[in-house]
Design a protein around this motif. Structure first.
Motif, PDB file in Angstrom:
ATOM      1  N   GLU B  77       0.811  -1.232   0.000  1.00  0.00           N
ATOM      2  CA  GLU B  77       0.000   0.000   0.000  1.00  0.00           C
ATOM      3  C   GLU B  77       0.847   1.286   0.000  1.00  0.00           C
ATOM      4  OE1 GLU B  77      -1.324   0.968   4.485  1.00  0.00           O
ATOM      5  OE2 GLU B  77      -2.271  -0.851   3.702  1.00  0.00           O
ATOM      6  N   SER B  78       2.145   1.122  -0.214  1.00  0.00           N
ATOM      7  CA  SER B  78       3.024   2.302  -0.148  1.00  0.00           C
ATOM      8  C   SER B  78       3.328   2.893  -1.523  1.00  0.00           C
ATOM      9  CB  SER B  78       4.352   1.928   0.522  1.00  0.00           C
ATOM     10  OG  SER B  78       4.137   1.741   1.900  1.00  0.00           O
ATOM     11  N   ASP B  79       3.562   4.203  -1.509  1.00  0.00           N
ATOM     12  CA  ASP B  79       3.992   4.894  -2.725  1.00  0.00           C
ATOM     13  C   ASP B  79       5.510   5.005  -2.763  1.00  0.00           C
ATOM     14  OD1 ASP B  79       1.217   5.646  -3.433  1.00  0.00           O
ATOM     15  OD2 ASP B  79       1.367   6.747  -1.541  1.00  0.00           O
ATOM     16  N   TRP B  80       6.121   4.841  -1.584  1.00  0.00           N
ATOM     17  CA  TRP B  80       7.588   4.893  -1.493  1.00  0.00           C
ATOM     18  C   TRP B  80       8.029   3.926  -0.394  1.00  0.00           C
ATOM     19  CZ3 TRP B  80      10.551   9.726   0.842  1.00  0.00           C
ATOM     20  CH2 TRP B  80      11.932   9.498   0.794  1.00  0.00           C
ATOM     21  N   VAL B  81       8.956   3.069  -0.725  1.00  0.00           N
ATOM     22  CA  VAL B  81       9.535   2.164   0.271  1.00  0.00           C
ATOM     23  C   VAL B  81      10.976   2.626   0.489  1.00  0.00           C
ATOM     24  CG1 VAL B  81      10.155  -0.211   0.850  1.00  0.00           C
ATOM     25  CG2 VAL B  81       8.071   0.255  -0.478  1.00  0.00           C
ATOM     26  N   PHE B  82      11.266   3.016   1.716  1.00  0.00           N
ATOM     27  CA  PHE B  82      12.556   3.622   2.028  1.00  0.00           C
ATOM     28  C   PHE B  82      13.305   2.633   2.917  1.00  0.00           C
ATOM     29  CE2 PHE B  82      14.455   7.810   3.943  1.00  0.00           C
ATOM     30  CZ  PHE B  82      15.633   7.565   3.267  1.00  0.00           C
ATOM     31  N   ILE B  95      15.926  -8.741   1.413  1.00  0.00           N
ATOM     32  CA  ILE B  95      14.807  -7.819   1.718  1.00  0.00           C
ATOM     33  C   ILE B  95      14.242  -7.257   0.412  1.00  0.00           C
ATOM     34  CG2 ILE B  95      14.325  -5.509   2.644  1.00  0.00           C
ATOM     35  CD1 ILE B  95      14.501  -6.903   5.092  1.00  0.00           C
ATOM     36  N   ASN B  96      15.144  -6.898  -0.498  1.00  0.00           N
ATOM     37  CA  ASN B  96      14.701  -6.349  -1.784  1.00  0.00           C
ATOM     38  C   ASN B  96      13.824  -7.352  -2.541  1.00  0.00           C
ATOM     39  OD1 ASN B  96      15.697  -3.806  -1.611  1.00  0.00           O
ATOM     40  ND2 ASN B  96      17.499  -4.134  -2.904  1.00  0.00           N
ATOM     41  N   LYS B  97      14.161  -8.623  -2.433  1.00  0.00           N
ATOM     42  CA  LYS B  97      13.355  -9.647  -3.114  1.00  0.00           C
ATOM     43  C   LYS B  97      11.924  -9.633  -2.578  1.00  0.00           C
ATOM     44  CE  LYS B  97      16.757 -12.893  -4.761  1.00  0.00           C
ATOM     45  NZ  LYS B  97      17.499 -14.107  -4.471  1.00  0.00           N
ATOM     46  N   ARG B  98      11.808  -9.494  -1.266  1.00  0.00           N
ATOM     47  CA  ARG B  98      10.459  -9.449  -0.662  1.00  0.00           C
ATOM     48  C   ARG B  98       9.732  -8.161  -1.074  1.00  0.00           C
ATOM     49  NH1 ARG B  98      10.707 -10.481   5.649  1.00  0.00           N
ATOM     50  NH2 ARG B  98       8.443 -10.315   5.409  1.00  0.00           N
ATOM     51  N   THR B 107       5.577   2.160  -7.563  1.00  0.00           N
ATOM     52  CA  THR B 107       6.089   2.462  -6.216  1.00  0.00           C
ATOM     53  C   THR B 107       7.596   2.733  -6.284  1.00  0.00           C
ATOM     54  OG1 THR B 107       4.410   1.117  -5.158  1.00  0.00           O
ATOM     55  CG2 THR B 107       6.412   1.520  -3.883  1.00  0.00           C
ATOM     56  N   ILE B 108       7.995   3.840  -5.674  1.00  0.00           N
ATOM     57  CA  ILE B 108       9.432   4.146  -5.580  1.00  0.00           C
ATOM     58  C   ILE B 108      10.023   3.261  -4.485  1.00  0.00           C
ATOM     59  CG2 ILE B 108      11.119   5.939  -4.925  1.00  0.00           C
ATOM     60  CD1 ILE B 108       9.768   6.878  -7.408  1.00  0.00           C
ATOM     61  N   VAL B 109      11.179   2.688  -4.765  1.00  0.00           N
ATOM     62  CA  VAL B 109      11.924   1.984  -3.715  1.00  0.00           C
ATOM     63  C   VAL B 109      13.303   2.616  -3.669  1.00  0.00           C
ATOM     64  CG1 VAL B 109      12.764  -0.229  -2.820  1.00  0.00           C
ATOM     65  CG2 VAL B 109      10.675  -0.167  -4.198  1.00  0.00           C
ATOM     66  N   SER B 110      13.757   2.956  -2.478  1.00  0.00           N
ATOM     67  CA  SER B 110      15.095   3.560  -2.409  1.00  0.00           C
ATOM     68  C   SER B 110      15.853   3.037  -1.201  1.00  0.00           C
ATOM     69  CB  SER B 110      14.993   5.083  -2.359  1.00  0.00           C
ATOM     70  OG  SER B 110      14.526   5.500  -1.107  1.00  0.00           O
ATOM     71  N   TYR B 134      16.115   3.765  -6.508  1.00  0.00           N
ATOM     72  CA  TYR B 134      17.093   4.850  -6.336  1.00  0.00           C
ATOM     73  C   TYR B 134      17.913   4.681  -5.055  1.00  0.00           C
ATOM     74  CZ  TYR B 134      14.488   7.444  -9.858  1.00  0.00           C
ATOM     75  OH  TYR B 134      13.907   7.831 -11.024  1.00  0.00           O
ATOM     76  N   GLY B 135      18.982   5.417  -4.990  1.00  0.00           N
ATOM     77  CA  GLY B 135      19.657   5.648  -3.719  1.00  0.00           C
ATOM     78  C   GLY B 135      19.177   7.002  -3.219  1.00  0.00           C
ATOM     79  N   THR B 136      18.690   7.038  -1.990  1.00  0.00           N
ATOM     80  CA  THR B 136      18.345   8.351  -1.387  1.00  0.00           C
ATOM     81  C   THR B 136      19.182   8.441  -0.105  1.00  0.00           C
ATOM     82  OG1 THR B 136      16.406   7.258  -0.417  1.00  0.00           O
ATOM     83  CG2 THR B 136      16.001   8.697  -2.298  1.00  0.00           C
ATOM     84  N   HIS B 137      20.377   8.957  -0.261  1.00  0.00           N
ATOM     85  CA  HIS B 137      21.345   8.946   0.828  1.00  0.00           C
ATOM     86  C   HIS B 137      21.168  10.179   1.715  1.00  0.00           C
ATOM     87  CE1 HIS B 137      25.771   8.857   2.229  1.00  0.00           C
ATOM     88  NE2 HIS B 137      24.988   8.200   3.054  1.00  0.00           N
TER      89      HIS B 137
END
Lengths: 421, 436
Positions: B77-82, B95-98, B107-110, B134-137
């Motif tokens: 249900e997320s628009d961004w997974v951080f 974790i990324n596989k899940r 959905t953005i994943v960073s 993305y990377g969001t450092h």
């Protein structure tokens, strides 16, 4: 006003800075503000030397309390430390509490209108983070009647403006929740506006209406009656500089710059009134009056009379929101609403950045910061930016005329300037 | 890019995770699923988040959960997974596989990785997932340090990148630095190069004051609130090791040898002296017999802690005095002309910092303004370009770099004289970063 005074430009320091933490003194603040300001305007040391030789230039420094905050007086002479081009230039310091910047602007415009000088460099400055907030709060108490209103009182000014909030609420029989919500919205707007201003103190701070309305908790402590931290401007270090000129020099300057005289805005009107110094006397005097702060209203009217303009002609306002209650009262003083109806303008978005009568696009004192003696000069600089279309991300579209209200004490010294092209 | 209304933060119990969740909930007004190993840890994260940004009003938007119980539902249900879990492929990839299985298209994943390959981490996702990875450092603590390096890889869509950059900038109030998918990106590559080389030099001059001497030379007048080895102690020697080991392995630039971790760092790490978080590392605070606080430093040769001496280095005193009076050019003139070992070291490191920062333009970032913004807002270090101006311009700076036998970056060699080299004056007042 027959003899025009032009605003040639200026600059302010980054109000986010803490000069004490940087290991720098008020002198460094002064030096950077003056060097940056003159560079931005394009007034060179050689030009200042030449103008001084002809006795055409003066310096006007607005400052409230360098004696206590920085153990230093005689600030009018301090430009000589910035650059030798100021040797011999007449200079003095002007003080009227938080309206110190404006009294310096007023002295400058008077000398220009009378043609005693043709150019005036006006600097407003205050360094305040040299002491703890409680010690600073006591220093600020001298802007009130210290013995009667501030001695032994922790943070006297939030308390005085908390009383103003009480009087406004009672006098106009306002709904308390709605009124406090409007004050919170003033805070929200000022913080939101500050985000667009790259020199604002709170540009990366969080604020929203919900937080501003959550008064009394651990994160938004009550500091003055009904008012909480989010209703207050912050302790700020900062300085601002503007250069003013009469027609004699503005024409010369425009020619040198390859532009027209009409490129520079004029001070079209001004007002200066002093109300009784104690807050109690103010309230007693204004009983029965439509405005709780009649002398503030009168100052606006004087500026309108002198400029031949009225509320409808003003596209942008910079006001003295030392506290949300002071901005609330200013809304009717400007004639945007009738007294007692200010919350309607707030709720309807009239004073918002994109509203019909935007107030404090810079963030004002709550958002941009309140280095006491610098605030009046910073407001003048911001109105200059707005009417010349140079305010960048916080530009109010199509602004032609702007008005600034700068007050000292609990709305004791009132100053208004109307500036436009 | 979809409007970001719901966010999942993985690793929400750490300082960085909680601080980032607070930013998203407060500035972004988003509902945030705060996931940790167990729900109690997540609840601790919520308290940390609230106290980091000092507003209780975000509490209703913070929802605790655990990886085992809640990850799939929260992600779906997320628009961004951080994702802010531990800095290793072994932890992040499973974790990324899940996440990849549970995420909805768009959905953005960073990741907040400070050095791993973004392209490799993106491999866990399908084509839509790669496009939105993305990377969001963020930097620590996020409310105070507003830098966000937005790291892109070849699979990203430029339109999504632009929208995400705008969201990070305008909504979350970050100073966004766009970087390529290169080891440690911009901030840490520049920052840890200088820190590690300072650590190497400390060993070289260990009989003259070592760690304490190098930090005294690299103090406030060189444009930093915290000296470099103090910074390593603050971030943790284990974290420092992870970053420089990765850089040593993954880069082959002109500064390559300076990424080699000094032996004494490893020795301290092996015995658990990781820095401030473990009570001692390069420094240690103690009390004198009369109860006064005293700072000790690690004497590399003697393998013991000794009091930090008050160094009497006249040119530093004079440079500090000038900075204190806002005479930045005057201060740099003092540094340029001073005689002696300490002055040689100061000049070398200023030259190295400018040379290395600007050398990354083209490889890591597109413009010098990006490295300037990264160092100014992520490390609170005066940007390299500001040094160029205070040193007297490109010609003077090139001369300093040449004397230090370091490479002259192309962007500096091509610079025009007489024009300010630092271009971020209206965004970041570099003068505020010099301490007198």
């Amino acid at each position: 006003m027959k003899d025009a005074v032009y605003v040639l430009g200026g600059e302010q320091t980054d109000f986010q800075r803490n000069w004490t933490k940087e290991g720098k003194t008020f002198m460094s603040l002064f030096r950077e503000a003056v060097q940056d300001g003159l560079e931005k305007v394009g007034l060179t040391p050689d030009e200042i030397k030449k103008l001084n030789k002809q006795n055409r230039i003066g310096v006007f420094v607005g400052n409230f309390d360098a004696e206590q905050y920085a153990v230093q007086g005689h600030l009018g002479a301090f430009l000589t430390e910035v650059d030798p081009c100021f040797f011999g230039v007449p200079g003095a310091r002007y003080e009227a509490a938080c309206a110190s910047g404006s009294v310096a602007l007023d002295a400058a415009q008077t000398k220009l209108r009378s043609k005693d000088y043709d150019v005036a460099i006006v600097v407003g400055m205050e360094i305040m983070k040299t002491v703890s907030s409680s010690v600073g709060g006591d220093f600020l108490g001298t802007a009130a009647y210290y013995d009667k209103e501030a001695k032994g009182v922790q943070f006297p000014f939030p308390k005085l403006f908390g009383k103003l909030a009480d009087v406004l609420l009672e006098r106009y029989k306002l709904d308390e929740k709605r009124y406090m919500g409007a004050l919170a919205e003033i805070s929200r707007i000022n913080y939101a506006n500050a985000k667009r201003n790259p020199k604002a103190q709170t540009r990366s701070w969080f604020m929203n209406n919900e937080h501003a309305n959550s008064r009394g908790g651990e994160f938004n402590m009550a500091v003055g009656g009904r008012l909480a931290i989010t209703d207050c401007s912050q302790v700020t270090d900062g300085a601002a500089l503007v250069v003013l000129a009469n027609k004699n020099y503005a024409e010369e300057f425009a020619k040198k710059k390859g532009t027209k005289l009409s490129a520079y805005p004029k001070i079209k009107g001004w007002g200066h009134r002093v109300a009784p110094i104690t807050f109690e006397a103010k309230v007693a005097e204004s009983k029965g009056d439509k405005w709780v702060l009649p002398w503030t209203r009168q100052t606006v009217k004087d500026a309108f009379d002198r400029s031949g303009l009225n509320t409808k002609d003003i596209d942008v306002f910079e006001t003295h929101d030392c506290f949300t209650s002071s901005e609330y009262a200013a809304i009717s003083a400007f004639g945007i609403t009738q007294p007692g109806k200010e919350h309607e303008a707030i709720e309807d978005g009239v004073i918002d950045f994109h509203g019909k009568k935007p107030i404090n696009p810079s963030g004002g004192l709550i958002g941009a910061g309140h280095p006491v003696g610098a605030s009046g000069v910073r407001m003048m600089l911001d109105i200059y930016k707005q009417v010349t279309g140079t305010a960048g991300d916080y530009q109010v579209e199509g602004a032609k005329n702007g008005l600034m209200l700068n007050i000292g004490g609990s709305a004791t010294t009132n100053y208004v300037f109307v500036v436009g092209k | 890019m979809r409007e970001i209304k719901t966010v999942t933060v993985l690793g929400a119990n750490g300082t960085m995770g909680a601080g980032s969740a607070a930013i998203v909930a407060a500035f972004g007004k988003a509902k945030v699923h705060m996931l940790a190993r167990d729900v109690n840890k997540a609840k601790e994260g919520i308290e940390k988040a609230i106290s980091s940004i000092k507003t209780d009003t975000i509490r209703p938007r913070l929802i605790p959960g655990s990886y085992d119980q809640d990850l799939e539902k929260a992600v779906s249900e997320s628009d961004w997974v951080f994702e802010l879990v531990a800095e290793s492929y072994e932890v992040k990839e499973p974790i990324n596989k899940r996440i990849a299985k549970a995420r909805k298209p768009g959905t953005i994943v960073s990741t907040v990785s400070s050095g791993l390959s973004i392209a490799r981490l993106a491999d866990a996702f399908d084509e839509d997932g790669k496009k939105h990875y993305y990377g969001t450092h963020f930097f620590n603590p996020p409310y105070k340090m507003i830098l966000c390096e937005l790291v892109t890889h070849a699979g990203n869509d430029k339109k999504v990148t632009k929208k995400l950059g705008e969201y990070l900038d305008k909504t979350l109030g970050r100073a966004v630095v766009y970087t390529n998918d290169t080891p440690a990106f911009a901030g840490n590559r520049i920052g840890f190069q200088l820190i590690n080389e300072a650590a190497i030099k400390a060993e070289e001059y260990s009989d003259k004051g070592g760690i304490a001497l190098i930090d005294a030379i690299m103090s406030g007048y060189t444009g930093r609130a915290m000296a470099p080895l103090d910074t390593a102690d603050f971030v943790g020697l284990d974290v420092h090791k992870a970053i420089v080991d990765n850089l040593y392995e993954m880069t082959k630039d002109a500064a390559h040898s300076t990424f080699k971790l000094p032996g004494y760092f490893q020795k301290l790490i092996d015995r658990g002296d990781l820095g401030r978080k473990s009570g001692q590392g390069l420094y240690k605070m103690t009390k004198t017999p009369d109860g006064k606080k005293e700072k000790l430093y690690y004497d590399i040769k003697g393998d013991l802690f000794v009091p930090v001496p008050k160094f009497d280095i006249p040119f530093i005193k004079e440079a500090n005095r000038r900075i204190g009076e806002a005479d930045y050019i005057g201060a740099m003139n003092i540094v340029k002309e001073a005689k002696g070992l300490e002055a040689d070291i100061a000049r070398y490191f200023i030259a190295r910092y400018v040379s290395y920062s600007l050398s990354l333009v083209g490889e890591v970032v597109d413009s010098k303004e990006m490295t300037d913004l990264a160092m100014g807002t992520g490390f609170n270090w005066a940007p390299a370009s500001a040094f160029v101006d205070f040193l007297g311009g490109p010609k003077e700076t090139i001369s300093l770099i040449t004397k230090a036998k370091l490479p002259v970056p192309e962007v500096l060699a091509k610079a025009k004289a007489g024009k300010p080299f630092y271009q971020l004056k209206d965004i970041l007042d570099a003068r505020s970063l010099f301490k007198g």
